[in-house]
Scaffold this motif. Structure first.
Motif, PDB file in Angstrom:
ATOM      1  N   ASP A  67     -43.521  21.886 -64.468  1.00 22.70           N
ATOM      2  CA  ASP A  67     -44.671  22.468 -64.003  1.00 22.70           C
ATOM      3  C   ASP A  67     -45.413  21.691 -62.888  1.00 22.70           C
ATOM      4  N   LYS A  68     -45.586  20.319 -63.347  1.00 20.44           N
ATOM      5  CA  LYS A  68     -46.222  19.295 -62.576  1.00 20.44           C
ATOM      6  C   LYS A  68     -45.405  18.975 -61.204  1.00 20.44           C
ATOM      7  N   LYS A  69     -44.231  19.215 -61.512  1.00 21.82           N
ATOM      8  CA  LYS A  69     -43.476  18.876 -60.176  1.00 21.82           C
ATOM      9  C   LYS A  69     -42.991  20.098 -59.608  1.00 21.82           C
ATOM     10  N   GLU A  70     -43.427  21.204 -59.860  1.00 17.63           N
ATOM     11  CA  GLU A  70     -43.092  22.627 -59.390  1.00 17.63           C
ATOM     12  C   GLU A  70     -43.350  22.748 -57.645  1.00 17.63           C
ATOM     13  N   VAL A  71     -44.352  22.202 -57.220  1.00 13.50           N
ATOM     14  CA  VAL A  71     -44.433  22.337 -55.602  1.00 13.50           C
ATOM     15  C   VAL A  71     -43.256  21.673 -54.836  1.00 13.50           C
ATOM     16  N   LEU A  72     -43.022  20.383 -55.367  1.00 18.42           N
ATOM     17  CA  LEU A  72     -42.082  19.619 -54.769  1.00 18.42           C
ATOM     18  C   LEU A  72     -40.716  20.325 -55.110  1.00 18.42           C
ATOM     19  N   ILE A  73     -40.139  20.742 -56.177  1.00 17.36           N
ATOM     20  CA  ILE A  73     -39.172  21.429 -56.451  1.00 17.36           C
ATOM     21  C   ILE A  73     -38.941  22.791 -55.548  1.00 17.36           C
ATOM     22  N   ARG A  74     -39.949  23.492 -55.663  1.00 12.24           N
ATOM     23  CA  ARG A  74     -40.036  25.014 -54.951  1.00 12.24           C
ATOM     24  C   ARG A  74     -39.782  24.603 -53.480  1.00 12.24           C
ATOM     25  N   GLU A  75     -40.347  23.643 -52.813  1.00 14.42           N
ATOM     26  CA  GLU A  75     -40.372  23.516 -51.448  1.00 14.42           C
ATOM     27  C   GLU A  75     -38.790  23.043 -51.105  1.00 14.42           C
ATOM     28  N   LYS A 132     -33.527  24.598 -48.419  1.00 11.22           N
ATOM     29  CA  LYS A 132     -32.160  24.812 -48.548  1.00 11.22           C
ATOM     30  C   LYS A 132     -31.690  26.357 -48.217  1.00 11.22           C
ATOM     31  N   LEU A 133     -32.366  27.257 -49.230  1.00 13.44           N
ATOM     32  CA  LEU A 133     -32.114  28.565 -48.793  1.00 13.44           C
ATOM     33  C   LEU A 133     -32.348  28.982 -47.596  1.00 13.44           C
ATOM     34  N   ASN A 134     -33.514  28.617 -47.084  1.00 13.38           N
ATOM     35  CA  ASN A 134     -33.684  29.131 -45.653  1.00 13.38           C
ATOM     36  C   ASN A 134     -32.801  28.593 -44.757  1.00 13.38           C
ATOM     37  N   ASN A 135     -32.254  27.428 -44.790  1.00 12.01           N
ATOM     38  CA  ASN A 135     -30.847  27.195 -43.895  1.00 12.01           C
ATOM     39  C   ASN A 135     -29.791  27.960 -44.339  1.00 12.01           C
ATOM     40  N   TYR A 136     -29.566  28.204 -45.365  1.00 11.49           N
ATOM     41  CA  TYR A 136     -28.342  28.919 -45.726  1.00 11.49           C
ATOM     42  C   TYR A 136     -28.349  30.354 -45.240  1.00 11.49           C
ATOM     43  N   ILE A 137     -29.198  31.001 -45.516  1.00  9.72           N
ATOM     44  CA  ILE A 137     -29.378  32.482 -45.272  1.00  9.72           C
ATOM     45  C   ILE A 137     -29.513  32.931 -43.793  1.00  9.72           C
ATOM     46  N   ASN A 163     -25.715  33.225 -43.567  1.00  8.60           N
ATOM     47  CA  ASN A 163     -25.060  33.890 -44.475  1.00  8.60           C
ATOM     48  C   ASN A 163     -25.815  35.061 -45.206  1.00  8.60           C
ATOM     49  N   ASN A 164     -25.041  36.042 -45.639  1.00 10.15           N
ATOM     50  CA  ASN A 164     -25.765  36.958 -46.221  1.00 10.15           C
ATOM     51  C   ASN A 164     -25.377  37.198 -47.754  1.00 10.15           C
ATOM     52  N   ARG A 165     -24.566  36.365 -48.141  1.00  5.92           N
ATOM     53  CA  ARG A 165     -23.960  36.434 -49.592  1.00  5.92           C
ATOM     54  C   ARG A 165     -24.068  35.148 -50.204  1.00  5.92           C
ATOM     55  N   ILE A 166     -24.599  35.007 -51.433  1.00  6.14           N
ATOM     56  CA  ILE A 166     -25.087  33.629 -52.061  1.00  6.14           C
ATOM     57  C   ILE A 166     -24.280  33.815 -53.534  1.00  6.14           C
ATOM     58  N   ASP A 167     -23.706  32.912 -53.753  1.00  5.67           N
ATOM     59  CA  ASP A 167     -23.074  32.680 -54.886  1.00  5.67           C
ATOM     60  C   ASP A 167     -23.928  31.874 -55.823  1.00  5.67           C
ATOM     61  N   ILE A 168     -24.759  32.120 -56.779  1.00  7.69           N
ATOM     62  CA  ILE A 168     -25.828  31.518 -57.264  1.00  7.69           C
ATOM     63  C   ILE A 168     -25.443  30.293 -57.890  1.00  7.69           C
ATOM     64  N   ASP A 169     -24.192  30.354 -58.710  1.00 10.82           N
ATOM     65  CA  ASP A 169     -23.916  29.115 -59.475  1.00 10.82           C
ATOM     66  C   ASP A 169     -23.438  28.194 -58.573  1.00 10.82           C
ATOM     67  N   GLY A 170     -22.444  28.456 -57.625  1.00 18.86           N
ATOM     68  CA  GLY A 170     -21.993  27.611 -56.478  1.00 18.86           C
ATOM     69  C   GLY A 170     -23.206  26.886 -55.826  1.00 18.86           C
ATOM     70  N   PHE A 171     -24.120  27.891 -55.295  1.00 14.94           N
ATOM     71  CA  PHE A 171     -25.117  27.300 -54.607  1.00 14.94           C
ATOM     72  C   PHE A 171     -26.054  26.267 -55.222  1.00 14.94           C
ATOM     73  N   VAL A 172     -26.300  26.509 -56.370  1.00 12.47           N
ATOM     74  CA  VAL A 172     -27.063  25.641 -57.346  1.00 12.47           C
ATOM     75  C   VAL A 172     -26.258  24.250 -57.734  1.00 12.47           C
ATOM     76  N   ARG A 173     -25.098  24.346 -57.959  1.00 15.03           N
ATOM     77  CA  ARG A 173     -24.000  23.279 -58.241  1.00 15.03           C
ATOM     78  C   ARG A 173     -23.552  22.282 -57.031  1.00 15.03           C
ATOM     79  N   PHE A 174     -23.568  22.840 -55.829  1.00 15.26           N
ATOM     80  CA  PHE A 174     -23.043  22.087 -54.821  1.00 15.26           C
ATOM     81  C   PHE A 174     -24.157  21.698 -53.855  1.00 15.26           C
TER      82      PHE A 174
END
Length: 266
Positions: free
Chosen positions: A100-108, A113-118, A121-132
């Motif tokens: 929670d103390k690091k939330e701002v940094l992690i969220r940003e 990363k999402l903004n660039n990807y979307i 792309n309009n399809r996101i494999d969540i597990d793949g996106f997280v892992r890679f």
């Protein structure tokens, strides 16, 4: 991206987080359960930039929950459950405090990363996106789990040490009724009795040896003096008012509890 629909593909282990996401979304989301995966369709009324950014924000919040409630929890379970089985929940709870103390940094980071990807792309494999695409964040969150263990063990040791010191207050004879403790601006301390007579720092030999063995610092000798005198009442005047002096005051309160009072009067 010129598309009013975005599709998220998730593994079944994310079902709880996925349901919460759909229920709380401001968009018209539909969720479909298959044998091997869950699919969420996010529908926008229009495809302007503002709406697209709102979608990115929502998915970012969703991924934050995945990081906290799945990835972090799984890491702690896999890494520490065998050695610290009974403490696993407490370690996870401590890791959430750090997260929670690091939330701002992690969220940003996730948002970017999402903004660039979307954008393309309009399809996101969540597990793949997280892992890679979030691999460095996974390492970061794992490190949070490791820090949580260290802090938990330090807190556990601290609590055990405080309990030992409390024991001394129970077996020691009271040598003074009221003791005034002045923590001075040079980080030293001076003690007075209720009549404002200076008290020499005479320390119980057993206590002194314990503090030396524990490799504790100068301020901790104040604690050993208090334990040696074992007063019925302690009045603290903190002129230093730093994090260091606050820690000393908090430790005195933890040991002597209701016997302690603070005052700003000199």
């Amino acid at each position: 991206m010129n598309n009013k629909e975005i599709y998220l593909s998730l593994l079944p282990k994310y079902e709880l987080v996925a349901n919460e996401f759909v229920e709380s979304s401001i968009f018209k989301n539909k969720i479909k359960y298959n044998k091997d995966f869950i699919e969420i369709k996010i529908s926008m009324d229009d495809e302007n930039e503002s709406k697209r950014l709102d979608v990115v924000k929502e998915i970012t919040s969703f991924l934050m929950k995945v990081m906290k409630e799945n990835i972090l929890k799984e890491y702690i379970h896999k890494t520490y459950s065998e050695i610290y089985k009974e403490q696993e929940f407490s370690i996870y709870d401590k890791s959430l405090e750090i997260f929670d103390k690091k939330e701002v940094l992690i969220r940003e980071s996730i948002f970017n990363k999402l903004n660039n990807y979307i954008s393309n792309n309009n399809r996101i494999d969540i597990d793949g996106f997280v892992r890679f695409r979030m691999r460095e964040l996974i390492d970061y969150v794992s490190n949070i789990g490791d820090i949580a263990l260290e802090e938990y063990l330090m807190k556990k040791d601290y609590d055990e040490f405080i309990n030992v010191l409390k024991y001394f207050t129970q077996v020691q004879d009271t040598k003074i009724d009221t003791l005034k403790v002045y923590i001075r601006k040079d980080n030293s301390f001076i003690l007075y009795d209720e009549n404002d007579n200076i008290i020499e720092n005479e320390n119980d030999e057993e206590l002194m040896n314990m503090f030396i063995k524990e490799n504790l610092n100068y301020e901790d000798f104040l604690i050993s003096t208090l334990l040696s005198l074992c007063p019925n009442r302690i009045i603290i005047y903190d002129s230093l008012k730093t994090n260091s002096s606050r820690e000393i005051v908090d430790m005195i309160k933890a040991i002597f509890e209701e016997k302690v009072e603070e005052t700003n009067k000199s």
